[in-house]
Design an enzyme around this catalytic site. Structure first.
Site, PDB file in Angstrom:
ATOM      1  N   HIS A  82     -10.057  -7.389  -5.151  1.00 42.91           N
ATOM      2  CA  HIS A  82      -9.710  -7.317  -3.731  1.00 42.91           C
ATOM      3  C   HIS A  82     -10.637  -8.240  -2.917  1.00 42.91           C
ATOM      4  O   HIS A  82     -11.041  -7.923  -1.807  1.00 42.91           O
ATOM      5  CB  HIS A  82      -9.868  -5.870  -3.256  1.00 42.91           C
ATOM      6  CG  HIS A  82      -8.884  -5.412  -2.226  1.00 42.91           C
ATOM      7  ND1 HIS A  82      -7.885  -4.545  -2.491  1.00 42.91           N
ATOM      8  CD2 HIS A  82      -8.774  -5.677  -0.913  1.00 42.91           C
ATOM      9  CE1 HIS A  82      -7.199  -4.271  -1.387  1.00 42.91           C
ATOM     10  NE2 HIS A  82      -7.720  -4.961  -0.406  1.00 42.91           N
TER      11      HIS A  82
ATOM     12  N   TYR B  26       0.883  -1.159   0.000  1.00 47.44           N
ATOM     13  CA  TYR B  26       0.000   0.000   0.000  1.00 47.44           C
ATOM     14  C   TYR B  26       0.919   1.206   0.000  1.00 47.44           C
ATOM     15  O   TYR B  26       1.800   1.319   0.860  1.00 47.44           O
ATOM     16  CB  TYR B  26      -0.862   0.026   1.268  1.00 47.44           C
ATOM     17  CG  TYR B  26      -2.101  -0.841   1.209  1.00 47.44           C
ATOM     18  CD1 TYR B  26      -2.947  -0.802   0.107  1.00 47.44           C
ATOM     19  CD2 TYR B  26      -2.451  -1.660   2.272  1.00 47.44           C
ATOM     20  CE1 TYR B  26      -4.093  -1.578   0.064  1.00 47.44           C
ATOM     21  CE2 TYR B  26      -3.594  -2.443   2.240  1.00 47.44           C
ATOM     22  CZ  TYR B  26      -4.416  -2.386   1.134  1.00 47.44           C
ATOM     23  OH  TYR B  26      -5.547  -3.146   1.089  1.00 47.44           O
TER      24      TYR B  26
ATOM     25  N   ASP C 249      -6.126  -0.849  -6.388  1.00 45.86           N
ATOM     26  CA  ASP C 249      -7.594  -0.742  -6.392  1.00 45.86           C
ATOM     27  C   ASP C 249      -8.135  -0.218  -5.066  1.00 45.86           C
ATOM     28  O   ASP C 249      -9.297  -0.420  -4.735  1.00 45.86           O
ATOM     29  CB  ASP C 249      -8.242  -2.101  -6.722  1.00 45.86           C
ATOM     30  CG  ASP C 249      -7.912  -3.187  -5.699  1.00 45.86           C
ATOM     31  OD1 ASP C 249      -7.222  -2.894  -4.705  1.00 45.86           O
ATOM     32  OD2 ASP C 249      -8.354  -4.337  -5.899  1.00 45.86           O
TER      33      ASP C 249
HETATM   34  C1  LIG Z   1      -9.271 -10.164   5.378  1.00 47.46           C
HETATM   35  C2  LIG Z   1      -8.668  -9.699   4.099  1.00 47.46           C
HETATM   36  C3  LIG Z   1      -7.672  -8.745   4.116  1.00 47.46           C
HETATM   37  C4  LIG Z   1      -7.095  -8.309   2.940  1.00 47.46           C
HETATM   38  N1  LIG Z   1      -6.081  -7.413   3.001  1.00 47.46           N
HETATM   39  C5  LIG Z   1      -5.495  -6.987   1.853  1.00 47.46           C
HETATM   40  C6  LIG Z   1      -4.421  -6.061   1.901  1.00 47.46           C
HETATM   41  O1  LIG Z   1      -4.012  -5.631   2.973  1.00 47.46           O
HETATM   42  N2  LIG Z   1      -3.896  -5.656   0.725  1.00 47.46           N
HETATM   43  C7  LIG Z   1      -4.347  -6.110  -0.486  1.00 47.46           C
HETATM   44  O2  LIG Z   1      -3.837  -5.715  -1.536  1.00 47.46           O
HETATM   45  N3  LIG Z   1      -5.364  -7.002  -0.548  1.00 47.46           N
HETATM   46  C8  LIG Z   1      -5.933  -7.447   0.580  1.00 47.46           C
HETATM   47  N4  LIG Z   1      -6.961  -8.343   0.521  1.00 47.46           N
HETATM   48  C9  LIG Z   1      -7.364  -8.890  -0.800  1.00 47.46           C
HETATM   49  C10 LIG Z   1      -6.566 -10.154  -1.117  1.00 47.46           C
HETATM   50  O3  LIG Z   1      -5.224  -9.858  -1.394  1.00 47.46           O
HETATM   51  C11 LIG Z   1      -7.147 -10.887  -2.322  1.00 47.46           C
HETATM   52  O4  LIG Z   1      -7.233  -9.995  -3.401  1.00 47.46           O
HETATM   53  C12 LIG Z   1      -8.497 -11.497  -2.037  1.00 47.46           C
HETATM   54  O5  LIG Z   1      -8.540 -12.008  -0.734  1.00 47.46           O
HETATM   55  C13 LIG Z   1      -8.802 -12.602  -3.027  1.00 47.46           C
HETATM   56  O6  LIG Z   1     -10.091 -13.115  -2.824  1.00 47.46           O
HETATM   57  P1  LIG Z   1     -10.394 -14.427  -1.956  1.00 47.46           P
HETATM   58  O7  LIG Z   1     -10.311 -14.007  -0.529  1.00 47.46           O
HETATM   59  O8  LIG Z   1     -11.754 -14.798  -2.366  1.00 47.46           O
HETATM   60  O9  LIG Z   1      -9.351 -15.467  -2.303  1.00 47.46           O
HETATM   61  C14 LIG Z   1      -7.559  -8.810   1.692  1.00 47.46           C
HETATM   62  C15 LIG Z   1      -8.564  -9.765   1.676  1.00 47.46           C
HETATM   63  C16 LIG Z   1      -9.120 -10.214   2.855  1.00 47.46           C
HETATM   64  C17 LIG Z   1     -10.195 -11.249   2.807  1.00 47.46           C
END
Ligand SMILES: Cc1cc2nc3c(=O)[nH]c(=O)nc-3n(C[C@H](O)[C@H](O)[C@H](O)COP(=O)(O)O)c2cc1C
Length: 505
Positions: A365, A245, A273
């Protein structure tokens, strides 16, 4: 300040106000008065002052730990703000379990044995039951009406296989390389923040399991464990990626990226995003209910509004001005491959290619940002078609990754057949360690391995390079009905509407 000073709890309690605010974290007493509103030269607490004031004069360790890497206080506060060691009171030594802790212990003791966990949905069901309500709300939440998160899953079910037969499939190999790094699966662990909300070892569960099984973990900027703890837990030579980030303070970003490169990280995934975090109502409502039940509301304080949820409280440093013009600067500060995480439009995919980055992640995301954003899978079809008009395909210098909604190896095979280089899994692994720690992640990897073996044999292929678009029918991806997914519908928790409270009349 004499570092050996022992400070009685009664003295700490005297500093329980905005004017003089001390807190205890890991038995150490700190004066964080100046940190509350960014007074003096200190950076303001990203979560605002309100949450800190709730623990003014008290032990804040339990609230602090899941959402801060351990070294945050010592790196942000000048040494003179360390007041001394907290005297361990009798009540702290034998502090009785709260009702919630007792209930959680019982639930953990009655989890299904790990060998009865047959698929990634099972982990989700266990996590939903054993996780503290706030953690489940933060992990499972998605934005607005949660259309995008459900569509992420549903899109995979509108793509069908067209298997080939009578090919010798005795030996099947599902290993690959991701950004030049070996991976035992065509899957990487997508970054998910705040691992300690789910398990005391947080992200280290992923690092250890990934190291043992040759899988690549993407370290989140907002990990609960510090970056160095995670890298230290990796095996020698274990590849790791870093999710970034971008901070408003570019010098901090530069230091962070360059330290990661020095420590051997082999890919930089810049999240593009999230110029503002999505409204995740499960998370927000949980916070709201919790505050309403008992928090002492302090007058005249600034900081995050009480209905912001954990996600927004921890992310205010993210720079919304990030733009294409910044990409050359990232290129100038690191030699790591750069990947943009969160691409949806074919136009942006082409811009990324032209900007000279090494790849993109087609991701919404996990449904947590723009709701109603199409699934990565649907975007993949258009983006691959667009990229094919701009040079060789597959392009060895430009990888197209995808994440969101993946629960089965068959999902991954579909994405690869449609042109993805590898697939990210977020919640699948997050729920695995939240319910069973490192062993859970190892079991998840084992399950996926078994699924790859079976699905590849039944599909009639022996290596991932044989995955071609003719093995799938994506014609119904756009317009077809989504088949009912019984396991997912049982674990998906529908959004709740605003709740009435008990009347005080
Ligand atoms: C609890 C949680 C926290 C997340 N934190 C971040 C983050 O800090 N940075 C980021 O780029 N994506 C974050 N994501 C998105 C994930 O990197 C990823 O794109 C997403 O979880 C994929 O979908 P899925 O959970 O269905 O596999 C987060 C997702 C979840 C569920």
């Amino acid at each position: 300040m004499d570092t050996s000073s022992v400070i009685p709890a009664t003295v700490v309690a005297e500093h329980g106000s905005r004017e003089s605010c001390w807190i205890i974290v890991h038995n150490k007493v700190y004066d964080i008065t100046d940190f509350l509103d960014g007074k003096s030269s200190l950076q303001q607490h990203p979560g605002g002052s309100r949450i800190i004031l709730r623990y003014a004069g008290k032990d804040a360790t339990a609230a602090y730990e899941p959402v801060h890497p351990p070294d945050v206080i010592s790196t942000n506060l000048p040494p003179e703000k360390f007041i001394g060691i907290a005297e361990q009171s009798a009540s702290a030594v034998d502090s009785p379990q709260t009702e919630e802790e007792k209930k959680r212990e019982l639930l953990l003791a009655s989890r299904p044995p790990l060998d009865e966990i047959l698929n990634l949905h099972d982990f989700e069901a266990v996590a939903k039951t054993v996780l503290p309500a706030k953690a489940w709300a933060y992990y499972s939440s998605a934005s607005d009406d949660e259309i995008a998160i459900r569509e992420n899953r549903a899109a995979y079910q509108r793509v069908w296989f067209i298997p080939r037969i009578l090919r010798d499939v005795t030996k099947v190999d599902w290993s690959t390389t991701i950004l030049g790094q070996k991976s035992s699966l065509p899957i990487f662990i997508s970054a998910t923040a705040l691992g300690k909300l789910g398990h005391p070892d947080g992200e280290l569960n992923l690092t250890r399991a990934a190291g043992k099984h040759g899988v690549i973990q993407m370290i989140p900027t907002l990990a609960s464990c510090s970056f160095n703890e995670i890298v230290d837990a990796a095996q020698p030579g274990q590849p790791l990626f870093l999710q970034l980030y971008v901070n408003r303070d570019r010098e901090l970003t530069k230091k962070y990226v360059q330290n990661a490169e020095k420590r051997g990280v082999s890919g930089l995934f810049i999240t593009v995003d999230a110029p503002q975090l999505g409204r995740r109502e499960k998370d927000m409502r949980m916070k709201f209910v919790d505050d309403g039940a008992g928090a002492k509301v302090q007058e005249g304080q600034s900081g995050v509004k009480k209905d912001q949820g954990i996600a927004r409280a921890i992310s205010s440093f993210i720079d919304p001005s990030l733009a294409w013009k910044d990409i050359p600067w990232f290129r100038s500060i690191t030699k790591m491959p750069i990947v943009l995480k969160g691409v949806a439009s074919p136009k942006d995919a082409i811009l990324a290619l032209e900007a000279g980055v090494q790849g993109i992640v087609l991701s919404n995301h996990g449904g947590r940002q723009l709701d109603n954003a199409r699934s990565g899978l649907e975007n993949l079809v258009d983006i691959v078609a667009a990229l094919k008009t701009r040079g060789p395909w597959p392009n060895p210098n430009f990888s197209v990754f995808i994440d969101g909604g993946v629960r089965r190896a068959s999902d991954v095979l579909k994405a690869l057949a449609l042109g993805a280089s590898a697939v990210g899994v977020g919640r699948g692994f997050l729920y695995a360690f939240s319910s069973y720690g490192q062993e859970g992640v190892e079991r998840a990897i084992e399950i996926l391995r078994d699924e790859f073996e079976m699905n590849m044999r039944l599909l009639g292929i022996t290596s991932l390079s044989e995955l071609t678009p003719d093995l799938v029918d994506a014609s119904r991806l756009r317009a077809g009905n989504t088949p009912q997914d019984n396991l997912y519908s049982q674990t998906y928790q529908p959004l709740q509407l605003a709740q009435f409270r008990e009347s005080k009349l």
